[in-house]
Structures are given as structure tokens and as C-alpha cells.
Design a protein around this motif. Sequence first.
Motif, PDB file in Angstrom:
ATOM      1  N   ARG A  96      43.911  79.567   1.061  1.00 29.22           N
ATOM      2  CA  ARG A  96      45.246  79.564   1.664  1.00 29.22           C
ATOM      3  C   ARG A  96      45.182  79.823   3.168  1.00 29.22           C
ATOM      4  N   THR A  97      44.180  80.587   3.595  1.00 20.60           N
ATOM      5  CA  THR A  97      43.988  80.784   5.035  1.00 20.60           C
ATOM      6  C   THR A  97      43.658  79.459   5.705  1.00 20.60           C
ATOM      7  N   GLY A  98      42.786  78.681   5.074  1.00 23.67           N
ATOM      8  CA  GLY A  98      42.474  77.355   5.605  1.00 23.67           C
ATOM      9  C   GLY A  98      43.696  76.452   5.606  1.00 23.67           C
ATOM     10  N   THR A  99      44.496  76.518   4.543  1.00 18.60           N
ATOM     11  CA  THR A  99      45.708  75.695   4.470  1.00 18.60           C
ATOM     12  C   THR A  99      46.696  76.069   5.560  1.00 18.60           C
ATOM     13  N   TRP A 100      46.828  77.369   5.828  1.00 14.85           N
ATOM     14  CA  TRP A 100      47.724  77.824   6.906  1.00 14.85           C
ATOM     15  C   TRP A 100      47.268  77.268   8.246  1.00 14.85           C
ATOM     16  N   ILE A 101      45.974  77.328   8.517  1.00 17.26           N
ATOM     17  CA  ILE A 101      45.440  76.817   9.786  1.00 17.26           C
ATOM     18  C   ILE A 101      45.721  75.326   9.915  1.00 17.26           C
ATOM     19  N   ILE A 102      45.474  74.582   8.849  1.00 12.93           N
ATOM     20  CA  ILE A 102      45.700  73.131   8.869  1.00 12.93           C
ATOM     21  C   ILE A 102      47.171  72.819   9.145  1.00 12.93           C
ATOM     22  N   ARG A 103      48.061  73.535   8.481  1.00  9.67           N
ATOM     23  CA  ARG A 103      49.498  73.281   8.643  1.00  9.67           C
ATOM     24  C   ARG A 103      49.976  73.606  10.060  1.00  9.67           C
ATOM     25  N   GLU A 104      49.517  74.716  10.611  1.00  8.36           N
ATOM     26  CA  GLU A 104      50.001  75.161  11.916  1.00  8.36           C
ATOM     27  C   GLU A 104      49.374  74.408  13.086  1.00  8.36           C
ATOM     28  N   THR A 105      48.251  73.758  12.864  1.00  8.73           N
ATOM     29  CA  THR A 105      47.553  73.096  13.977  1.00  8.73           C
ATOM     30  C   THR A 105      47.598  71.580  13.882  1.00  8.73           C
ATOM     31  N   ARG A 106      48.259  71.071  12.860  1.00 10.52           N
ATOM     32  CA  ARG A 106      48.234  69.624  12.614  1.00 10.52           C
ATOM     33  C   ARG A 106      48.695  68.817  13.828  1.00 10.52           C
ATOM     34  N   ARG A 107      49.683  69.305  14.526  1.00  8.81           N
ATOM     35  CA  ARG A 107      50.265  68.554  15.645  1.00  8.81           C
ATOM     36  C   ARG A 107      49.943  69.184  16.998  1.00  8.81           C
ATOM     37  N   ARG A 108      48.907  69.992  17.048  1.00 12.67           N
ATOM     38  CA  ARG A 108      48.528  70.640  18.299  1.00 12.67           C
ATOM     39  C   ARG A 108      47.181  70.103  18.763  1.00 12.67           C
ATOM     40  N   ASP A 109      47.197  69.295  19.821  1.00 10.67           N
ATOM     41  CA  ASP A 109      45.947  68.746  20.336  1.00 10.67           C
ATOM     42  C   ASP A 109      45.015  69.843  20.836  1.00 10.67           C
ATOM     43  N   ASP A 110      45.596  70.923  21.383  1.00 10.52           N
ATOM     44  CA  ASP A 110      44.763  71.999  21.907  1.00 10.52           C
ATOM     45  C   ASP A 110      44.103  72.812  20.795  1.00 10.52           C
ATOM     46  N   LEU A 111      44.567  72.639  19.559  1.00  8.88           N
ATOM     47  CA  LEU A 111      43.994  73.351  18.421  1.00  8.88           C
ATOM     48  C   LEU A 111      43.373  72.392  17.403  1.00  8.88           C
ATOM     49  N   LYS A 112      43.044  71.211  17.865  1.00  7.71           N
ATOM     50  CA  LYS A 112      42.451  70.222  16.964  1.00  7.71           C
ATOM     51  C   LYS A 112      41.134  70.718  16.389  1.00  7.71           C
ATOM     52  N   TRP A 113      40.385  71.482  17.168  1.00  6.46           N
ATOM     53  CA  TRP A 113      39.113  72.023  16.699  1.00  6.46           C
ATOM     54  C   TRP A 113      39.325  72.913  15.468  1.00  6.46           C
ATOM     55  N   ALA A 114      40.412  73.696  15.477  1.00 11.08           N
ATOM     56  CA  ALA A 114      40.708  74.583  14.351  1.00 11.08           C
ATOM     57  C   ALA A 114      41.130  73.781  13.122  1.00 11.08           C
ATOM     58  N   PHE A 115      41.916  72.733  13.342  1.00 12.40           N
ATOM     59  CA  PHE A 115      42.343  71.859  12.252  1.00 12.40           C
ATOM     60  C   PHE A 115      41.130  71.229  11.571  1.00 12.40           C
ATOM     61  N   ASN A 116      40.233  70.676  12.369  1.00 17.01           N
ATOM     62  CA  ASN A 116      39.044  70.027  11.814  1.00 17.01           C
ATOM     63  C   ASN A 116      38.143  71.025  11.092  1.00 17.01           C
ATOM     64  N   LEU A 117      37.992  72.221  11.675  1.00 14.44           N
ATOM     65  CA  LEU A 117      37.126  73.228  11.066  1.00 14.44           C
ATOM     66  C   LEU A 117      37.675  73.669   9.717  1.00 14.44           C
ATOM     67  N   ALA A 118      38.966  73.986   9.661  1.00 10.62           N
ATOM     68  CA  ALA A 118      39.568  74.441   8.404  1.00 10.62           C
ATOM     69  C   ALA A 118      39.471  73.356   7.334  1.00 10.62           C
ATOM     70  N   THR A 119      39.670  72.112   7.723  1.00 11.59           N
ATOM     71  CA  THR A 119      39.585  71.007   6.766  1.00 11.59           C
ATOM     72  C   THR A 119      38.183  70.883   6.197  1.00 11.59           C
TER      73      THR A 119
END
Length: 443
Positions: free
Chosen positions: A346-369
Motif C-alpha cells: 500500500r505504501t508503493g500504491t500511495w507513491i504511485i497514485r501521488e506521483t503519477r502526474r508529477r514530472d519532478d517525482l517521476k523517479w519515485a513513480f517508476n521506483l514504486a512500480t
Amino acid sequence: MRDILIVLIVFGTLPMVFKRPYVGVLLWVWISVMNPHTQAYGFAVTFPFAQIIAGVTVLSLFMTSAPKALPMKGPTIALIAFTLWMNVSTAFSFFPEYSLETWNTVMKIMFMTFVTMMIIKEKKHIQLFIGMLVLSLGFYGVKGGIFTILSGGSDIVWGPGNTFIGGNNEIALALIMTIPLMHYLQTLSTRRWQWWALSAAMGLSALAAIGSYSRGALLAIVAMSLFMTAKSRYKMRVAILVMISLPLIFTFMPEKWANRMDTIQTYQKDDSAMGRINAWWMAFNLASDRPLTGGGFQIYEPAIFQRYAPVPDDVHAAHSIYFQALGEHGFVGLGLYLLFGILTWRTGTWIIRETRRRDDLKWAFNLATMIQVSMIGFAVGGAFLSLLYFDVPYYLMVALVATRVVVEKQLQETPAAKAAKTSGARLDQGVPEPLSAMERGTA
């Protein structure tokens, strides 16, 4: 020569740890996950590198002025509870003398996991941490992949001896979990050679996993492929890649490999598979008898199987992270372990949801996925292996929790706060602020 090289790397790096504790964490991961000393032939094989690195890292942590609090997120609390419960189950163990040795090893792993959580707090730390995990396990992936090619798939790939990943099934699962992390590093690569090098490492690691003759690994690969296909924005491309890759694998590997994989459908006739099921029933029956604490560590003894197993003379290890938790720590222990896994997911899911549309946090989106893809592999492959205390899944939890902390901090930065920070940086650098409209009129 290998012994001297390992000593030079470790003791040459240790002075850096006092100034940068995260270097100690990276060194710890290298020693504890890759176990490079097992590739030596002399004194380095038994030299206490891990204890020295752990001691220096802990000392450096408390010498620095950086905050030392644990990030108290859901997975952290669940892991603390699970660790405490393992101490309770050990107190009620069937075999206290045997249990203490395993307890000592497991508590060291948990202790360093918590130390790592105190240290890994920045984006740079997280990415270096993942990079070290990939380097440590990717070494065996590349080595095993080349071995599989040279042997034509006729010889089995094994991991480093006397480690968590020494067996063919264990190294296969570790490599499968590493492949998504390699892909994450690909998203960070800035040079074409890096992208191609990681692609080659991914391919060779996949070949090494296949060359291990592990049936659980094949099931894990299938599960990860289905998950990636479902989650990918390019579902058709991923599906086509999978459909092309599988026939190539079956064509390359010899007939005895295909025969081995076919036993998945006829497990009732396979002695190894039936032995695992017997061990699972033993764990369930034991936990039913002692639902709170289970039997503690080291319950895989003839006396326990005589008492709880359907086939008393067929003694096996747990061969499942779930039944291992159940048998050793009871239904409470299994519940805490599953809660830990769910909260990590669920921590990974939260990161994916909150960073999906943030280019500056794309690294976090990819990592959590990609960590979620690794978790799928471990959840499926681990159902057939005794890897409850394998440290890499706990390190992936650390990476997710640290990433969530970084993301939360960045999301809390309002535009006004960012502007103020930029303004402060300009003043510190001696850059004049732009004049306001009133100031321009006065000028």
C-alpha cells in the motif's frame, strides 16, 4: 588475490562511513547480499567483515547530528511488531538451544534493517541503495546467464554457498526480483551504453533464473509478466514481448528442463513437491496446536514431523515463506508478516497514485512500480521457498518507506514555499532580487 581485493575495498571505504553513514549502508548491502567473500579462497571467507561494517555504521550514525528517528509508517510499525513477536515465539521454542543460533542471525538482519531506515532518507541515498542491490545480485545474474549460454542450459545455475541464495531455487528468485530494479535504473540512465549494459544484465539474469531449473521461478516470472502487462501503458508491446520470449526460452533450453517444468502439472507424482506439501501440513497442524507462538525457530526435526506431519518420516524444510511464518511463529506471526507485506504494498500504491502526474517525482513513480513488480515475484516464488528472513524484501520496504517520506516532503512544499526557498538561495549566492513594480517606478 580476491581476498586482498575485498579487504582493500572494505577497509579503504570504512573511513568514508564516519562522514557519510549511508556509505556504511551501501557497504553492508554489498557484504550481506552479494557475499563477495564467498567468492574468495583464503582468510576472507571467514573474516568478520559484516560485524566490522555494522559496528562502524552504527557508530557513525550516532556521531552525526542528523535525525535518527525511524520513519514511523505502517510497514515500519508492522515490522517492529513482527520482530518483537519473533522474540516471544523464541521464548516458547521447542528447541531453545537450536533456536538461539537462528534467532541471533535474524535479529542482526532486523537490527540492520532498522539502522538502514534511520540512514536512508534522501533521493540520492535511495537510488544508490537500489543501485547497490542491483550490483550485488546482478553479478550472479550476469555470471549465471553466461554459464547457461555456454552450457546450453544443460547445467544448473547455483548461488554462492552458505548464503540465503545458495540454492538454485533461491538464486533464481533473487534474480527475478532484481530484474525490475535493473529496469528502474534504466529509466535513470543518461548514456546509451548504460541502457544497453542494463538490458544485457536483465537478459542474462533472466537466462540464469531459467537455467536454475526452478519451477517456482517460472511461476514467478509468469506472475510478474501478467502484472506488468496489466499495469503498463503499453500493454500490447509487453504482451508481444512475453509471447516472443517464452517460445525462445523453450527452444533454447534442453528437453530435461522442459520435463522438469512439466512436473508443475503433475506435482502429485513428484517426491519433492509432495515433501513440501507434507511440510506445509506439519506447519499448519503445529500452529493449530500452538496458535499463538508456533514452534519457534528450527522446528524441522524428526520429532516434530513425527508429531504433526501426515507422513512422519518425510522431513523437509518449510519451503514456503507463509508456512514458515505459520509454523515458527503461529497464526499471530503469520498475520503480522502478511500485514507487513500488505502495508508495504500500500505504501508503493500511495507513491504511485501521488506521483503519477508529477514530472519532478517521476523517479519515485517508476521506483514504486518496479518494487511492486519485485514484490509480486517474491510473493509467488516465496510460496515455495524458505526465505522468510531473506534480507532483500526488507530492504525494498526500506526503499519504499524512504521514498514516501521524500515524496510527502516534496508534496508539502507549496508554490509560495518553493518561491521563498528560491529567493533565499538567490540572496545566499549574492544574486539580486528582481525589482517590484513600485521600486521600478521609484527608480
